[in-house]
Scaffold this active site. Structure first.
Site, mmCIF file in Angstrom:
data_model
loop_
_atom_site.group_PDB
_atom_site.id
_atom_site.type_symbol
_atom_site.label_atom_id
_atom_site.label_comp_id
_atom_site.label_asym_id
_atom_site.label_seq_id
_atom_site.Cartn_x
_atom_site.Cartn_y
_atom_site.Cartn_z
ATOM 1 C CE1 TYR A 71 9.240 5.109 3.309
ATOM 2 C CE2 TYR A 71 7.619 6.679 3.348
ATOM 3 C CZ TYR A 71 8.019 5.464 3.802
ATOM 4 O OH TYR A 71 7.488 4.975 4.859
ATOM 5 C CD GLU A 92 11.285 -7.639 5.878
ATOM 6 O OE1 GLU A 92 11.860 -8.703 6.268
ATOM 7 O OE2 GLU A 92 10.523 -6.957 6.427
ATOM 8 C CG ASN A 122 8.679 -1.952 0.273
ATOM 9 O OD1 ASN A 122 8.028 -2.252 1.415
ATOM 10 N ND2 ASN A 122 9.297 -0.889 -0.186
ATOM 11 C CG HIS A 142 11.256 -2.776 4.512
ATOM 12 N ND1 HIS A 142 9.957 -2.503 4.155
ATOM 13 C CD2 HIS A 142 11.546 -3.689 4.848
ATOM 14 C CE1 HIS A 142 9.538 -3.535 4.714
ATOM 15 N NE2 HIS A 142 10.429 -4.449 5.103
ATOM 16 N N PRO A 159 1.074 -1.223 -0.023
ATOM 17 C CG PRO A 159 -0.939 -1.593 1.787
ATOM 18 C CD PRO A 159 0.436 -2.084 1.171
ATOM 19 C CG ASN A 160 -0.233 4.255 1.335
ATOM 20 O OD1 ASN A 160 -1.196 4.588 0.924
ATOM 21 N ND2 ASN A 160 -0.238 3.716 2.489
ATOM 22 N NE ARG A 220 3.903 6.738 1.982
ATOM 23 C CZ ARG A 220 4.291 5.443 2.381
ATOM 24 N NH1 ARG A 220 4.665 4.549 1.346
ATOM 25 N NH2 ARG A 220 4.076 4.832 3.498
ATOM 26 N NE ARG A 278 10.367 5.690 8.808
ATOM 27 C CZ ARG A 278 9.470 5.396 7.911
ATOM 28 N NH1 ARG A 278 9.365 4.697 7.060
ATOM 29 N NH2 ARG A 278 8.211 6.335 7.884
HETATM 30 C C1 DQA Z 1 8.345 0.903 3.591
HETATM 31 C C2 DQA Z 1 8.492 1.332 5.372
HETATM 32 C C3 DQA Z 1 7.104 0.845 5.932
HETATM 33 O O1 DQA Z 1 7.249 0.979 7.218
HETATM 34 C C4 DQA Z 1 6.267 1.617 5.578
HETATM 35 O O2 DQA Z 1 4.796 1.609 5.940
HETATM 36 C C5 DQA Z 1 6.143 1.830 3.910
HETATM 37 C C6 DQA Z 1 7.522 1.672 3.231
HETATM 38 C C7 DQA Z 1 9.743 1.208 3.080
HETATM 39 O O3 DQA Z 1 9.971 0.823 2.215
HETATM 40 O O4 DQA Z 1 10.618 1.809 3.811
HETATM 41 O O5 DQA Z 1 5.216 2.461 3.263
HETATM 42 O O6 DQA Z 1 8.352 -0.512 3.533
#
Ligand code: DQA
Length: 148
Positions: free
Chosen positions: A23, A98, A74, A100, A10-11, A18, A107
């Site tokens: 990011y 995994e 991700n 990120h 999501p997002n 964003r 964080r």
């Molecule tokens: C994320 C880290 C997550 O905590 C966050 O909710 C994201 C992006 C990252 O790529 O750093 O949406 O997965």
């Protein structure tokens, strides 16, 4: 040719606009374009799905059991609570990476727990957009090492 599936939660469709201070300014398309070139350099093909829905990602992981050799995921915020994604990944035989963009350990406390971690072979976090290429390199190494 080995096939890798990259999944985005999501997002992540809003990357570029964003929270760019966290990011970066590259879009998801930018990351996937670089990852695709990196996959091609390892003679692998890459497919990508972004979804804001947990169920779509679970279904994609289930389908990948028959179509793909490795998964890079991700899962975005779903990382921190979506046990259905953990369970789906547990049924996948190939390498799972995994990924990120941000460094979760630096964080908020709620981001420091991952349901993906127990079913992932490698976690790449905190390298910004470069992590997408690093994740593909990790997949190539795991497949070469005979992970199946
Ligand atoms: C994320 C880290 C997550 O905590 C966050 O909710 C994201 C992006 C990252 O790529 O750093 O949406 O997965």
């Amino acid at each position: 040719m080995m096939r890798v599936l990259v999944l985005s939660g999501p997002n992540l469709n809003l990357l570029g606009e964003r929270e760019p201070e966290i990011y970066g300014t590259d879009t998801l398309d930018d990351h996937i374009a670089r990852a695709t070139r990196q996959a091609e350099s390892h003679a692998m093909s890459l497919d990508h799905l972004q979804s804001n829905s947990e169920g779509d990602l679970v279904t994609a992981i289930q389908n990948a059991r028959n179509t793909h050799d490795a998964i890079v995921i991700n899962a975005a915020a779903l990382t921190h609570y979506a046990w259905s994604i953990h369970d789906a990944l547990a049924t996948f035989d190939g390498p799972v990476v995994e990924l990120h963009i941000s460094d979760l350990k630096q964080r908020e406390e709620w981001r420091q727990f991952s349901v993906i971690e127990p079913v992932a072979d490698v976690c790449i976090a905190g390298y910004g957009g470069k992590g997408y290429e690093m994740a593909i390199d990790a997949v190539a190494e795991l497949l070469e090492a005979g992970h199946n």
